[in-house]
Design a protein around this motif. Sequence first.
Motif, mmCIF file in Angstrom:
data_model
loop_
_atom_site.group_PDB
_atom_site.id
_atom_site.type_symbol
_atom_site.label_atom_id
_atom_site.label_comp_id
_atom_site.label_asym_id
_atom_site.label_seq_id
_atom_site.Cartn_x
_atom_site.Cartn_y
_atom_site.Cartn_z
ATOM 1 N N LEU A 169 0.823 -1.203 0.000
ATOM 2 C CA LEU A 169 0.000 0.000 0.000
ATOM 3 C C LEU A 169 0.865 1.264 0.000
ATOM 4 N N LYS A 170 1.945 1.217 0.779
ATOM 5 C CA LYS A 170 2.847 2.369 0.807
ATOM 6 C C LYS A 170 3.496 2.585 -0.551
ATOM 7 N N ALA A 171 3.882 1.469 -1.197
ATOM 8 C CA ALA A 171 4.492 1.586 -2.525
ATOM 9 C C ALA A 171 3.490 2.144 -3.531
ATOM 10 N N GLN A 172 2.231 1.660 -3.425
ATOM 11 C CA GLN A 172 1.189 2.143 -4.329
ATOM 12 C C GLN A 172 0.909 3.623 -4.081
ATOM 13 N N ASN A 173 0.873 3.987 -2.785
ATOM 14 C CA ASN A 173 0.633 5.382 -2.439
ATOM 15 C C ASN A 173 1.766 6.275 -2.938
#
Length: 509
Positions: A169-173
């Motif tokens: 999720l952090k990478a996507q964000n």
Amino acid sequence: MSPNLNQVLLDIALNLSSNLNSETQYQHLIDGIDRVFPCDASALFILDQDGFLTPVAAKGLSSSVLGRRFFPNAHPRLEAIMQSKQPVRFDANCDLPDPFSGVLLSEEAELDVHDCLGCSLYVEGQLVGILTLDSMTVGAFDVIEPVTIETFAALAAATLRNIGQIKALKAQNKKQRHVTETLIQQARSKQGEMIGLSPQIQKLRNNIATVAKSDYAVLITGETGVGKELVAHSVHAQSHRSDKPMIYVNCAALPEGLAESELFGHVKGAFTGANSNRAGKFELADGGTIFLDELGELPLILQAKLLRVIQQGELQRVGSDKHLLVNVRIIAATNRNLEQEVEHGQFRADLYHRLNVFPISVPPLKQREGDIPVLAGYLLEKVRSQFNIPNLHLHPKALTQLEKQPWPGNVRELEHTLTRAALRAIQEQQHIIHTHHFDITLEDVVVKNTSKYFPPTSQGMRGLVEDYQKDLIVHALEKSNGTWSKAAEFLQMDRGNLYRMGKKFDLSN
């Protein structure tokens, strides 16, 4: 189940919803295992994409272990753990080499006599890692109930899954932030692409600068291809909302039956296919700007809902009875005459007056005095850069021809015409674009300009003859793809004489 075990399980479960970083959560899991199991060393591994087992937490082992990667084929015990979905025990008599031999922190680290236990960790049927336990006490793991081992294996797998999802999720964000920043930068750069030196374009720039700093609605009007979207980007880029998104909506392309959902969102179950809640374009633009292109195509029923958003900053998702507040700056564009549309009942008068707070009219290309040469140079530079060509420019005759065209499609039509002509010139390995490279024929210009050779007032014959000679040379070069020898043959004269004459008329470059 002992009180100590209950507390450890509770601590691990709480870690799953904590804000601790991944390294700390891994280590807490290993620390909890050390409190429950009779082990002298333990390690948690993650299976990476290359098939290696990477230690992410360890206890009772040298810290050097955390800097290593273990290939299962080289370590039979680790491979055996991976291949079994049940816990695997290795007793003190096991002849398989121990992957941690020599790195145990126990005083008896050099002794090979100890018990080992390993569990494979699965998330939704996919192997994600393993857990290993080592004890210097022979038979230490024989008394442990299988359900206890399986419980900790499940918690370890859940920890890996939770941390993996958070990282994803952090990478996507991070990627989304990058995309958003890129879009914002693109929007800002659009301001520098408003090419032109004419008084009409200067007036347009002044109007944009006047209204940009406010939150007033802007209605951009103009013919097809004049650059209304470019104006919208420029207004947004100069506004105090420039660090927020500008959401683009093509009202003419909104799917019938789903237009309201596209603009205002919907809730799960609102209609067939609405399998989840979805935010509309206005919610996505909250805090920023929404650009409603081709506004005149918006159905009357949606015009009423749009009016409510403008008046009250309030919207309802399709299928919901809740009201949502949004703070959105509206920029609209149309090539229609909305005043006439209002008179004919095709557009709401109240919406028109709400949007027409600060109208901006984009001038058609035919009214932009002297801008075609500047635009042509800019557009050809884009082509030159794209094809990595050292030089690419228009022949003066071709430029004259372009300036005489009506351009009903405006800048867009000019760009497409120039691009096609440039591609033809490039194919012929020419860096000068002549009139024969265009869809517009040279004869159109010749017919329009034959009268100049018959002056209405007294003029010197020498000048008239030289003008005619220059036009003949240009015509011959165009017929010969810019080749001087062929042009000389076309005019039935010596190549050297033709070239010297061309140089005199500044045509030899």
